[in-house]
Design an enzyme around this catalytic site. Structure first.
Site, PDB file in Angstrom:
ATOM      1  N   LYS A 115      12.380 -62.174 -35.089  1.00 14.16           N
ATOM      2  CA  LYS A 115      11.833 -62.807 -36.288  1.00 14.16           C
ATOM      3  C   LYS A 115      11.320 -61.756 -37.255  1.00 14.16           C
ATOM      4  O   LYS A 115      11.169 -60.585 -36.895  1.00 14.16           O
ATOM      5  CB  LYS A 115      10.695 -63.759 -35.898  1.00 14.16           C
ATOM      6  CG  LYS A 115       9.506 -63.073 -35.221  1.00 14.16           C
ATOM      7  CD  LYS A 115       8.446 -64.072 -34.827  1.00 14.16           C
ATOM      8  CE  LYS A 115       7.254 -63.360 -34.153  1.00 14.16           C
ATOM      9  NZ  LYS A 115       6.170 -64.289 -33.830  1.00 14.16           N
ATOM     10  N   TYR A 158      -8.274 -45.293 -59.634  1.00 11.26           N
ATOM     11  CA  TYR A 158      -9.014 -46.409 -60.216  1.00 11.26           C
ATOM     12  C   TYR A 158     -10.441 -46.466 -59.683  1.00 11.26           C
ATOM     13  O   TYR A 158     -10.681 -46.369 -58.481  1.00 11.26           O
ATOM     14  CB  TYR A 158      -8.327 -47.731 -59.900  1.00 11.26           C
ATOM     15  CG  TYR A 158      -7.022 -47.949 -60.614  1.00 11.26           C
ATOM     16  CD1 TYR A 158      -6.945 -47.947 -62.001  1.00 11.26           C
ATOM     17  CD2 TYR A 158      -5.855 -48.168 -59.892  1.00 11.26           C
ATOM     18  CE1 TYR A 158      -5.737 -48.149 -62.652  1.00 11.26           C
ATOM     19  CE2 TYR A 158      -4.649 -48.378 -60.531  1.00 11.26           C
ATOM     20  CZ  TYR A 158      -4.587 -48.369 -61.913  1.00 11.26           C
ATOM     21  OH  TYR A 158      -3.392 -48.578 -62.557  1.00 11.26           O
TER      22      TYR A 158
END
Length: 371
Positions: A43, A265
């Site tokens: 998966k 930032y």
């Protein structure tokens, strides 16, 4: 002074299928005494390693079943050319039964409503009755079990389904010896008994995933479902498996800065000395967890170097100290750890998560290299 790379390579995820093969063989050996078969769970694009590649490698290395969470993933498995039983276990009520039957994909059934919808399609689907064995998540709750068994027997008698198996999941398999695991096993065996009392004859019982496969032979039953373990992740922390991923990124810019310079930032990091900063063209859009900012490290020129400032969408800054590299040098974000580079487990720890989230989160713009 700033130096910029004249030719920028791209971040690359190297996938080592020989590691998947080695891990699969290890699980085959681990179940030899119990005679359980190995279902390779592919998966989430093979846990980020490539669904088709992992599926083929696992089957070539001894897995005899494949597990997925959707019919679409099951179809992809079939289109990859693999011809072993495939089980899809996270299906909506209106699952495409015809497509599943056409591609020989077994369906997990977590309740009476799902069973009725699958039976109504009249495609003769192969089903696994999925029981909640202690997670309050997927599977039929205990008070629905008897009704599910009776409904399954009626549907099978009508030729609408074939009941192949009974399955559950363990909540605490990563903690060997936890009482919840024994309770989960007893619950699954009780469900099998109820199925037989209803006149069903399931031929496969499956409960164990990677951790229980490694630590609790009593839970092996007929099939074990191994997903994370295929790619080198052991949730039980008891076994060193082979890491199948190595993530690298080029240094695209190098600059020398003075003390007191804010980085990135918000200036969450301010240099406390003159130092050299390297810029990597990889960020949280590529799967690096932003929450690992200020804690993570990468390997540059053989040395671990700290990530400084906030990991941005596309960029990560690394403090090289007084060590200087040229633009174009390779930074190893994570790998097996054999050369001192951080591992997936390191990144998971820095991000306060599990390795599964790291390996399945690498973005699609990162180049893949399979070997």
């Amino acid at each position: 002074m700033t130096a910029v790379a004249t030719r920028v390579r791209t971040p690359t995820l190297e996938i080592d299928l020989s590691a998947v093969a080695a891990n699969t063989r290890r699980f085959v050996r681990a179940t030899a005494s119990s005679s359980a078969e190995v279902m390779a769970v592919v998966k989430a694009d093979g846990f980020g390693h490539g669904l088709a590649d992992v599926a083929r490698t696992a089957v070539d290395s001894g897995a005899t079943w494949l597990g997925v969470t959707s019919v679409a993933e099951g179809v992809a498995v079939r289109e990859s050319g693999v011809d072993v039983p495939v089980l899809s276990w996270l299906n909506p009520v209106d699952v495409d039964v015809e497509t599943a039957a056409r591609h020989r994909i077994d369906l997990a059934v977590p309740g009476v409503r799902h069973l009725a919808a699958i039976a109504a399609a009249g495609a003769g689907a192969r089903v696994h009755l999925q029981l909640d064995t202690g997670m309050a998540r997927d599977g039929a709750a205990e008070d629905e079990w008897r009704a599910l068994m009776r409904a399954a027997r009626r549907a099978e008698a009508a030729g609408d389904v074939t009941v192949v198996g009974v399955m559950g999941h363990l909540a605490m398999a990563g903690e060997s010896g936890h009482p919840a695991n024994k309770q989960g096993l007893l619950a699954l065996l009780n469900g099998v008994e109820l199925a037989e009392q209803a006149g069903l004859r399931p031929v496969v019982r499956h409960l164990a995933a990677t951790a229980a496969t490694l630590t609790d032979p009593a839970t092996h039953l007929d099939v074990v479902r191994v997903g994370a373990g295929l790619v080198g992740i052991d949730p039980s922390g008891t076994t060193r498996l082979c890491t199948a991923l190595r993530l690298t990124a080029p240094v695209v810019q190098v600059r020398r800065v003075a003390a007191g310079v804010g980085v990135g930032y918000g200036h969450t990091h301010v240099t406390d000395r003159a130092t050299t900063l390297a810029l990597l063209p990889i960020g949280y859009a590529d799967g690096l967890p932003r929450v690992a900012s200020g804690r993570a490290h990468v390997l540059v020129a053989g040395l671990r170097r700290p990530v400084v400032g906030v990991i941005s969408m596309d960029q990560t800054v690394v403090d090289l100290g007084d060590h200087v590299v040229e633009p174009g040098a390779e930074a190893v974000v994570f790998g097996p750890g054999d050369d001192g580079e951080p591992t997936v487990a390191d990144w998971a720890r820095w991000a306060g998560t599990i390795p599964h989230e790291i390996v399945t989160g690498i973005g699609h713009r990162v180049e893949r290299s399979v070997r």
